[in-house]
Write a protein that holds these residues in place. Structure first.
Motif, mmCIF file in Angstrom:
data_model
loop_
_atom_site.group_PDB
_atom_site.id
_atom_site.type_symbol
_atom_site.label_atom_id
_atom_site.label_comp_id
_atom_site.label_asym_id
_atom_site.label_seq_id
_atom_site.Cartn_x
_atom_site.Cartn_y
_atom_site.Cartn_z
ATOM 1 N N ASN A 220 -85.186 54.258 102.419
ATOM 2 C CA ASN A 220 -84.149 55.284 102.205
ATOM 3 C C ASN A 220 -84.281 55.319 100.730
ATOM 4 O O ASN A 220 -83.916 56.540 100.294
ATOM 5 N N ASP B 64 -81.746 50.747 94.558
ATOM 6 C CA ASP B 64 -82.404 51.895 93.789
ATOM 7 C C ASP B 64 -81.860 52.466 92.733
ATOM 8 O O ASP B 64 -80.615 52.571 92.813
ATOM 9 N N THR C 255 -77.992 61.859 109.852
ATOM 10 C CA THR C 255 -79.152 62.061 108.837
ATOM 11 C C THR C 255 -79.079 63.411 107.788
ATOM 12 O O THR C 255 -78.593 64.428 108.277
ATOM 13 N N SER C 256 -79.337 63.001 106.735
ATOM 14 C CA SER C 256 -79.553 64.440 105.674
ATOM 15 C C SER C 256 -81.051 64.924 105.984
ATOM 16 O O SER C 256 -81.313 65.866 105.146
ATOM 17 N N LYS C 257 -81.817 64.317 106.525
ATOM 18 C CA LYS C 257 -83.289 64.672 106.384
ATOM 19 C C LYS C 257 -83.779 65.583 107.605
ATOM 20 O O LYS C 257 -84.765 66.246 107.074
ATOM 21 N N PHE D 288 -85.739 60.067 109.441
ATOM 22 C CA PHE D 288 -85.336 61.281 110.210
ATOM 23 C C PHE D 288 -84.486 61.116 111.339
ATOM 24 O O PHE D 288 -83.832 62.067 111.907
ATOM 25 N N ARG D 289 -84.508 59.703 111.933
ATOM 26 C CA ARG D 289 -83.811 59.547 113.072
ATOM 27 C C ARG D 289 -82.127 59.314 112.835
ATOM 28 O O ARG D 289 -81.464 59.256 113.824
ATOM 29 N N GLY D 290 -81.772 59.124 111.814
ATOM 30 C CA GLY D 290 -80.364 58.504 111.311
ATOM 31 C C GLY D 290 -79.827 57.316 112.368
ATOM 32 O O GLY D 290 -78.998 57.393 112.797
ATOM 33 N N GLU D 291 -80.871 56.371 112.254
ATOM 34 C CA GLU D 291 -80.595 55.262 113.069
ATOM 35 C C GLU D 291 -80.562 53.903 112.383
ATOM 36 O O GLU D 291 -80.220 52.884 112.810
ATOM 37 N N ALA D 292 -81.224 54.052 111.142
ATOM 38 C CA ALA D 292 -81.799 52.378 110.426
ATOM 39 C C ALA D 292 -80.303 51.882 110.142
ATOM 40 O O ALA D 292 -79.936 50.738 110.234
ATOM 41 N N LEU D 293 -79.536 52.771 109.161
ATOM 42 C CA LEU D 293 -78.259 51.830 108.597
ATOM 43 C C LEU D 293 -77.266 51.422 109.987
ATOM 44 O O LEU D 293 -76.927 50.266 109.928
ATOM 45 N N LYS E 178 -91.524 53.980 113.773
ATOM 46 C CA LYS E 178 -92.585 55.016 113.104
ATOM 47 C C LYS E 178 -93.745 54.430 112.507
ATOM 48 O O LYS E 178 -94.381 55.144 111.983
HETATM 49 N N1 LIG Z 1 -80.566 54.427 99.390
HETATM 50 C C1 LIG Z 1 -80.129 55.654 99.568
HETATM 51 N N2 LIG Z 1 -79.857 56.514 98.694
HETATM 52 C C2 LIG Z 1 -79.266 57.913 98.960
HETATM 53 N N3 LIG Z 1 -79.188 58.211 100.399
HETATM 54 C C3 LIG Z 1 -79.199 57.362 101.369
HETATM 55 C C4 LIG Z 1 -79.918 55.988 101.178
HETATM 56 N N4 LIG Z 1 -79.886 55.281 102.234
HETATM 57 C C5 LIG Z 1 -79.270 56.149 103.081
HETATM 58 N N5 LIG Z 1 -78.953 57.019 102.704
HETATM 59 C C6 LIG Z 1 -78.448 58.206 103.321
HETATM 60 O O1 LIG Z 1 -77.756 57.920 104.796
HETATM 61 C C7 LIG Z 1 -78.468 58.530 105.980
HETATM 62 C C8 LIG Z 1 -78.699 57.538 106.799
HETATM 63 O O2 LIG Z 1 -79.716 56.678 106.674
HETATM 64 P P1 LIG Z 1 -80.621 55.855 107.706
HETATM 65 O O3 LIG Z 1 -81.577 55.218 107.284
HETATM 66 O O4 LIG Z 1 -79.580 55.364 108.758
HETATM 67 O O5 LIG Z 1 -81.120 57.445 108.597
HETATM 68 P P2 LIG Z 1 -82.466 58.156 108.247
HETATM 69 O O6 LIG Z 1 -83.114 57.662 106.811
HETATM 70 O O7 LIG Z 1 -81.752 59.626 107.707
HETATM 71 O O8 LIG Z 1 -83.355 57.987 109.284
HETATM 72 P P3 LIG Z 1 -83.953 56.587 110.043
HETATM 73 O O9 LIG Z 1 -83.141 56.273 110.963
HETATM 74 O O10 LIG Z 1 -85.232 57.373 110.598
HETATM 75 O O11 LIG Z 1 -84.165 55.802 108.873
HETATM 76 C C9 LIG Z 1 -79.805 58.866 105.263
HETATM 77 O O12 LIG Z 1 -80.169 60.112 105.940
HETATM 78 C C10 LIG Z 1 -79.481 59.330 103.841
HETATM 79 O O13 LIG Z 1 -78.872 60.679 103.577
#
Ligand SMILES: Nc1ncnc2c1ncn2[C@@H]1O[C@H](COP(=O)(O)OP(=O)(O)OP(=O)(O)O)[C@@H](O)[C@H]1O
Ligand SMILES: [Mg+2]
Length: 435
Positions: A35, A60, A79-81, A96-101, A307
């Motif tokens: 992220n 970061d 997700t913003s991606k 890209f999955r919007g699942e990690a957080l 991934k």
């Molecule tokens: N360190 C960060 N700085 C800025 N934006 C962040 C950060 N971490 C998360 N985000 C925002 O939060 C959203 C959700 O994060 P998350 O990791 O859950 O999903 P993702 O990165 O879009 O996809 P994935 O699940 O594949 O990681 C991201 O799409 C991003 O827009």
């Protein structure tokens, strides 16, 4: 008969989904670093306590989030991606999955603090077991800091499988090392209980790939590595491979990146083995860091939630090119001795009795025959220096020395483990990190 099927409670399904993404503390580190990189951070600090059981904090200096996004980020599939299904075919971000957080937050206590560059104040969001319990305004630097505490506190089954802090920390060191290799221009600091374990100064090394190699595997290993480089339309293969004099007992030191994403891929490992056949004993494994930059349309990254598996549309071609790239680099090394500060001796890779002159001769002939065969096999592949697909960076040039570089190897596994007795590679000398 009564119906048997019911829809699971959201918190149960969230825990199930989290189980795929968050296997152990190192998975949290991986997702948070990804992220940070997607937010274009140039400095990433990873703080860990008790091997990640007590605390994982990734800070970061990326572009941060608005207050609304900071909350939305914890919603599943937010997700913003990407926006559309077609976007899945041209992914150049890690996430890209919007699942990690949401996955991390479902199995821990998370505190996120973030600020965008054009705002005076930052936002703090606290999420406990998937539920937002606090949203407030705070003063903080631009960027994002995510603190994950009490990982798996609500998943006893996972907690049971957590290993000792040292083991979990080794997994974290491993994952951070891979990010350094893939992003040598970014500064990474990994801190355990306030003590710097790894420090890679991206600025000081100006993104030099060999500098990243030195941070991760030390100067002695880096010295035994030669660059590879091969481009054809839509694919570029580059990186470093070990001279036949440096081998390991396992594939621990073979790292592959596809569009700078670390991947595990059997076809790539077997291409490497193939390229060294006849040069090193069958039971030994070469060391390599291989980057494959490829048109996103030719690779599917949406194979597994973590991934780290990808599928190539043209796997056989990639294998062929990889073998060719390695073979070219190795034959150049054997013709041109490397100029280093210490004399280079091509040592035998196993501690065996000295082969007789006849045996050596035969070995050389066999090697030559193998190379000829290989050349015939890959002759059909054109290798002009074609224009690269959009977003693919030109090769960084290998610098001769990187003295600004600092590394501390404190919590690594026993250095040198698994190396062949005849060519011990010493661990890099620990130098206190500079701040
Ligand atoms: N360190 C960060 N700085 C800025 N934006 C962040 C950060 N971490 C998360 N985000 C925002 O939060 C959203 C959700 O994060 P998350 O990791 O859950 O999903 P993702 O990165 O879009 O996809 P994935 O699940 O594949 O990681 C991201 O799409 C991003 O827009
Ligand atoms: Mg992500």
């Amino acid at each position: 008969m009564p119906n048997r099927i019911h829809v699971l409670d959201p918190d149960v399904s969230a825990q199930i989904a989290a189980g795929e993404v968050v296997e152990r503390p190192a998975s949290v580190v991986k997702e948070l670093i990804e992220n940070a990189l997607d937010a274009e951070a140039m400095h990433i600090l990873i703080e860990v306590e008790a091997g990640g059981r007590q605390l994982i904090r990734v800070t970061d200096d990326g572009h941060g989030m608005s207050p609304e996004d900071a909350v939305l980020a914890f919603q599943r599939h937010a997700t913003s991606k990407i926006r559309t299904a077609e976007d899945l075919q041209r992914i150049l971000t890690f996430g890209f999955r919007g699942e990690a957080l949401p996955s991390i937050a479902a199995v821990s206590h998370v505190e996120l603090i973030t600020r965008e560059p054009d705002r005076d104040e930052g936002t703090k969001v606290v999420v406990d077991g998937g539920v937002v319990t606090e949203l407030s305004t705070v003063g903080c630097p631009v960027g994002t800091s995510v603190s994950v505490r009490r990982l798996f506190y609500n998943v006893p089954a996972r907690l049971k499988f957590m290993r000792s802090p040292t083991t979990e920390m080794n997994h974290i060191v491993d994952i951070v090392s891979k990010f350094i290799l893939a992003n040598p221009h970014v500064s990474f600091t990994l801190r355990h209980h306030g003590r710097d374990i790894i420090h890679h100064s991206g600025d000081a090394t100006r993104g030099d790939m060999r500098a990243a190699l030195i941070t991760v595997w030390g100067r002695d290993v880096a010295r035994e590595m030669v660059p590879i480089e091969l481009s054809v339309p839509r694919i570029r293969i580059y990186g470093f491979v070990s001279k036949p004099s440096l081998t390991k007992s396992a594939r621990t030191h073979q790292v592959f990146f596809v569009n700078r994403r670390w991947v595990r891929h059997h076809a790539l490992s077997s291409a490497v083995t193939h390229a060294y056949r006849g040069m090193i004993p069958a039971e030994r494994q070469p060391v390599c860091v291989i980057y494959i930059d490829i048109e996103p349309l030719l690779v599917d990254v949406n194979v597994h939630p973590t991934k780290i598996e990808v599928r190539f549309a043209n796997q056989a071609e990639i294998q062929r090119l990889l073998v060719q790239a390695i073979q070219q680099a190795l034959s150049a090394v054997q013709l041109t001795p490397t100029i280093t500060s210490q004399p280079q001796v091509m040592k035998p890779t196993v501690a065996s009795p000295k082969p007789s002159r006849g045996a050596k001769e035969r070995e050389r002939e066999e090697l030559e025959a193998f190379r000829r065969l290989l050349r015939q096999k890959v002759d059909g592949v054109a290798t002009p220096q074609e224009t690269l697909p959009a977003g693919v960076q030109p090769a960084e040039r290998v610098a001769a020395s990187v003295d600004e570089h600092r590394i501390e190897t404190a919590s690594r596994g026993a250095p040198g483990a698994g190396e062949s007795p005849s060519q011990d590679v010493k661990a890099p000398k620990a130098v206190p990190p500079q701040h």
